[in-house]
Design an enzyme around this catalytic site. Sequence first.
Site, PDB file in Angstrom:
ATOM      1  N   GLU A  11      -4.261  -4.681   3.488  1.00 22.26           N
ATOM      2  CA  GLU A  11      -4.685  -3.503   4.243  1.00 22.26           C
ATOM      3  C   GLU A  11      -5.404  -3.869   5.544  1.00 22.26           C
ATOM      4  O   GLU A  11      -5.685  -2.982   6.356  1.00 22.26           O
ATOM      5  CB  GLU A  11      -5.563  -2.603   3.345  1.00 22.26           C
ATOM      6  N   ASP A 198       2.309   5.507  -4.056  1.00 26.94           N
ATOM      7  CA  ASP A 198       2.762   5.929  -5.398  1.00 26.94           C
ATOM      8  C   ASP A 198       2.330   7.380  -5.595  1.00 26.94           C
ATOM      9  O   ASP A 198       1.617   7.929  -4.751  1.00 26.94           O
ATOM     10  CB  ASP A 198       2.124   5.035  -6.484  1.00 26.94           C
TER      11      ASP A 198
HETATM   12  N1  ADE Z   1      -4.416   3.393  -4.611  1.00 27.22           N
HETATM   13  C1  ADE Z   1      -3.080   3.493  -4.510  1.00 27.22           C
HETATM   14  N2  ADE Z   1      -2.571   4.205  -5.529  1.00 27.22           N
HETATM   15  C2  ADE Z   1      -3.618   4.570  -6.306  1.00 27.22           C
HETATM   16  C3  ADE Z   1      -3.741   5.297  -7.494  1.00 27.22           C
HETATM   17  N3  ADE Z   1      -2.682   5.805  -8.107  1.00 27.22           N
HETATM   18  N4  ADE Z   1      -4.984   5.475  -8.018  1.00 27.22           N
HETATM   19  C4  ADE Z   1      -6.062   4.956  -7.398  1.00 27.22           C
HETATM   20  N5  ADE Z   1      -6.003   4.247  -6.274  1.00 27.22           N
HETATM   21  C5  ADE Z   1      -4.796   4.056  -5.719  1.00 27.22           C
END
Ligand code: ADE
Length: 233
Positions: A11, A198
Amino acid sequence: MIGIIGAMEDEVAQLKKNMEIEETTEVASLSFCRGKLSGREIVVVRSGIGKVNAAICAQTMILRYAPSRIINSGVAGGIGADVKIGDLVLADGAIQHDVDTTQIGDQIGMVSGINLVVIPTSSEMNRVLAEAARRCAYQGNVHIGRIASGDQFISSAEKLHWIASTFGAVACEMESGSIAQVCYINGTEYTAVRCISDNADSNAGVDYEQFSTFAAHQTTELLCTALPMLENI
Ligand code: ADE
């Protein structure tokens, strides 16, 4: 000066690669890189994962560098059918979904001390970041909405629906709410920019593995366009 905090190396790596590093300083096990990117004075650091790591990092950055603005950059789980992998979310308010003192009479999510559930972020910085996304023809939708943080990787439909219905959040991750708290008490202008890796559902672990590097690069590329624009606000 603008401070940029990312939780993971992915990042911040591209920013470090593109900037002219003038100094690297180790403080509190954190490695702060100060220098210039597109002529703009910046300091970049990897905080590590989670709210406490992020808070330590933000407070250390403020005490050492006194940046006028801080941006938290990285990836997030998208909440809601509209918020898709690759989309960008700019934080219009930061929440800590794992804070719960309801048993002693507080509202769910209320952060003690500042007594807020939704910690304000900079609408001016969000405007510039959205404009930067337009300028670089960002592939994906740009959402301006609440981001909820907690010390959990969210990977269940039940939990993400709870976060959405309780806080109206459109993305979840593990740092921006605590950085918002630190910036709020120090009077530092702040926002978070997150690319969706996600959907925080039962497939989140697999999607994260596949898309997090790509998503992290999307936000750092956007910052390369946005930083020179931020100078003028
Ligand atoms: N960062 C990226 N995806 C995430 C998720 N599903 N829960 C917490 N932090 C995240």
